[in-house]
Design an enzyme around this catalytic site. Structure first.
Site, PDB file in Angstrom:
ATOM      1  N   GLN A  33       0.821  -1.207   0.000  1.00  0.00           N
ATOM      2  CA  GLN A  33       0.000   0.000   0.000  1.00  0.00           C
ATOM      3  C   GLN A  33       0.859   1.262   0.000  1.00  0.00           C
ATOM      4  O   GLN A  33       0.535   2.247  -0.668  1.00  0.00           O
ATOM      5  CB  GLN A  33      -0.938   0.004   1.218  1.00  0.00           C
ATOM      6  CG  GLN A  33      -2.076  -0.986   1.131  1.00  0.00           C
ATOM      7  CD  GLN A  33      -3.115  -0.639   0.077  1.00  0.00           C
ATOM      8  OE1 GLN A  33      -3.243   0.505  -0.346  1.00  0.00           O
ATOM      9  NE2 GLN A  33      -3.876  -1.640  -0.361  1.00  0.00           N
ATOM     10  N   HIS A 113      -5.878   0.853   7.486  1.00  0.00           N
ATOM     11  CA  HIS A 113      -6.696  -0.186   8.112  1.00  0.00           C
ATOM     12  C   HIS A 113      -6.792   0.187   9.585  1.00  0.00           C
ATOM     13  O   HIS A 113      -5.814   0.665  10.175  1.00  0.00           O
ATOM     14  CB  HIS A 113      -6.012  -1.540   7.915  1.00  0.00           C
ATOM     15  CG  HIS A 113      -6.684  -2.707   8.569  1.00  0.00           C
ATOM     16  ND1 HIS A 113      -8.051  -2.868   8.608  1.00  0.00           N
ATOM     17  CD2 HIS A 113      -6.166  -3.787   9.220  1.00  0.00           C
ATOM     18  CE1 HIS A 113      -8.337  -4.009   9.227  1.00  0.00           C
ATOM     19  NE2 HIS A 113      -7.209  -4.560   9.615  1.00  0.00           N
ATOM     20  N   GLU A 200     -11.103 -11.327   4.725  1.00  0.00           N
ATOM     21  CA  GLU A 200      -9.859 -11.969   4.291  1.00  0.00           C
ATOM     22  C   GLU A 200      -9.665 -13.335   4.942  1.00  0.00           C
ATOM     23  O   GLU A 200      -9.062 -14.228   4.343  1.00  0.00           O
ATOM     24  CB  GLU A 200      -8.656 -11.050   4.553  1.00  0.00           C
ATOM     25  CG  GLU A 200      -8.404 -10.686   5.980  1.00  0.00           C
ATOM     26  CD  GLU A 200      -7.467  -9.490   6.139  1.00  0.00           C
ATOM     27  OE1 GLU A 200      -7.309  -8.728   5.168  1.00  0.00           O
ATOM     28  OE2 GLU A 200      -6.902  -9.323   7.241  1.00  0.00           O
ATOM     29  N   GLU A 236      -9.287 -22.059 -13.509  1.00  0.00           N
ATOM     30  CA  GLU A 236     -10.573 -21.569 -13.991  1.00  0.00           C
ATOM     31  C   GLU A 236     -11.307 -20.715 -12.966  1.00  0.00           C
ATOM     32  O   GLU A 236     -12.303 -20.058 -13.298  1.00  0.00           O
ATOM     33  CB  GLU A 236     -11.454 -22.743 -14.438  1.00  0.00           C
ATOM     34  CG  GLU A 236     -10.947 -23.404 -15.715  1.00  0.00           C
ATOM     35  CD  GLU A 236     -11.964 -24.372 -16.312  1.00  0.00           C
ATOM     36  OE1 GLU A 236     -13.164 -24.033 -16.304  1.00  0.00           O
ATOM     37  OE2 GLU A 236     -11.559 -25.450 -16.761  1.00  0.00           O
TER      38      GLU A 236
END
Length: 344
Positions: A33, A113, A200, A236
Site C-alpha cells: 500500500q 486499516h 480476508e 478456472e
C-alpha cells in the site's frame, strides 16, 4: 455525493482537493500500500515524503520514484498528515518510539486499516485527528488502476476530529490516491476493521485457498492427474470470479452451461454447509472480541513461528509445484502479472 441505501458515496466531482494540497503528507512505509499511496499522491501534486527505518532496503525504490526518503522521526516532524502504512503488529512500537515524540498537536494521523486504533495498540492524544483511507484492493492494483486513469473503491472513516475538518482531509487524500474515480464510501473504524478481517479470513484469502486445496486434493487422491485438478480447481477460478466481479452471481450463472448451473445450486450448499457458516460466526466473534488481534500480536512477539511453518508447508503443496509448471506454458500470464513473490 450519492446515497446508496444508507451508505454515502463520494466521487471526484464531490471533493475539494485543497485540504490535502496545502499540507505536507508523510507516508510511513513503502510496501504494497505504501508505494501505491506515495506514488499516486506525488503524481497528483501532493507534497509527499516517505518515512522508513534507517537503512531500509526500500530507500532506493523511493528515490527512483522521485520522492524524498527520510527517517520516521524526520517525516513526522515535517508532516501535517502522517499516513501509517506499515504492518499492523508494529504500529504500537513505531508509534511509541518514533511517532509520538515528534507528533504535533493538530496533526492528522491516517491509517490504511483501523486495526491498531480499534484494538488499542495506538491511543493518540486528544489533540490529534485520526482517519482511515482504505482502498478495497491490494496496493499493486491501487497503483496500476491509478496509472490507467482509474481508481479502486475506497473506504474513509474519522475517529478523533479536534480540528473539525478531518473528514474533508480524508476525502481529499482518497481522491489524490485515485479513489474518487471509483467511489469513496463513508464508514467507521469498527466496521472497516472487523469486516476487513472477516472477509480476508473466511472468504477472500483463508476460505478461498482452503477450498482450492481441498478440491485439488479430492481429485488427485481419487487418481486424477494433478494437471487436470489444477485447471479445474485453481486456473478456472479466475474466469468465474471475473464474471461475478463484472456482473454478480446471476451474470456468472447466465454465462455458464446449464449443467454447471445445476451443479452450482444443488452441490454448492453441500460444500458450504450450515456447519461452515457456524465456523464463520466463530471467526467473526474472535475478531469482534479482540481474540484474533491478541493472538496475532503475540504470534509476532514470538517471531511468527506458526505463520512461517504454515506458509512453508503450503509452498511445498503439490498444487503450487504443478501450478508453476503450467503457468510457464502460458506466456500472457507473466506479461499481465502485477506482482510476483519471487521478485520481491
Amino acid at each position: 455525493m450519492e446515497k446508496f441505501d444508507e451508505l454515502k458515496v463520494y466521487y471526484d466531482k464531490d471533493i475539494n482537493e485543497e485540504p490535502i494540497m496545502n499540507k505536507n503528507v508523510a507516508i510511513l512505509g513503502f510496501g504494497s500500500q505504501g508505494h501505491a499511496h506515495a506514488r499516486n499522491l506525488h503524481e497528483s501534486g501532493v507534497k509527499v515524503k516517505v518515512g522508513l527505518r534507517r537503512g531500509s532496503k526500500s530507500a532506493e525504490r523511493v528515490k527512483k520514484a522521485g520522492i524524498d526518503c527520510v527517517s520516521f522521526e524526520e517525516a513526522v516532524r515535517w508532516a501535517d498528515v502522517i499516513m501509517i502504512l506499515l504492518p499492523d503488529t508494529i504500529h504500537g512500537e513505531i508509534y511509541e518510539n518514533q511517532i509520538a515524540p515528534n507528533l504535533k498537536q493538530g496533526s492528522y494521523l491516517g491509517f490504511g486499516h483501523g486495526f491498531s486504533i480499534h484494538y488499542g495498540e495506538i491511543v493518540p492524544p486528544e489533540g490529534v485527528n485520526t482517519f482511515i483511507v482504505a482502498p478495497k484492493g491490494p496496493g499493486h492494483l491501487v497503483r496500476s488502476e491509478y496509472t490507467k486513469g482509474r481508481g479502486v473503491p475506497s473506504l474513509v472513516a474519522v475517529g478523533q476530529n479536534p480540528s473539525g475538518d478531518t473528514f474533508n482531509v480524508a476525502l481529499a487524500y482518497a481522491k489524490a490516491n485515485g479513489g474518487g474515480k471509483a467511489g469513496i464510501i463513508e464508514t467507521n473504524f469498527k466496521d472497516e476493521t472487523e469486516t476487513d478481517l472477516f472477509g480476508e479470513q473466511a472468504v477472500l484469502c483463508g476460505g478461498t485457498t482452503a477450498l482450492i486445496k481441498a478440491g485439488f486434493e479430492t481429485l488427485t487422491e481419487a487418481g486424477y492427474p494433478p494437471q487436470m485438478a489444477y485447471f479445474e480447481c485453481l486456473h478456472e477460478l479466475k474466469l468465474i470470479v471475473d464474471l461475478i466481479y463484472y456482473g454478480g452471481i446471476q451474470d456468472m450463472r447466465y454465462s455458464i452451461s446449464d449443467t454447471a448451473k445445476y451443479g452450482d445450486v444443488t452441490r454448492g450448499p453441500r460444500v458450504i454447509t450450515a456447519k461452515v457458516k457456524e465456523e464463520m460466526k466463530k471467526i467473526l466473534e474472535e475478531i469482534r472480541s479482540g481474540e484474533f488481534a491478541r493472538e496475532w500480536i503475540e504470534e509476532n512477539r514470538q517471531g511468527q513461528p506458526n505463520l512461517k511453518k504454515l506458509i512453508e508447508a503450503d509452498k511445498n503443496h503439490e498444487i503450487e509445484q504443478i501450478g508453476t509448471k503450467l503457468r510457464g506454458m502460458m506466456s500472457w500470464i507473466k506479461e499481465e502479472q502485477l506482482i510476483c513473490a519471487d521478485e520481491r
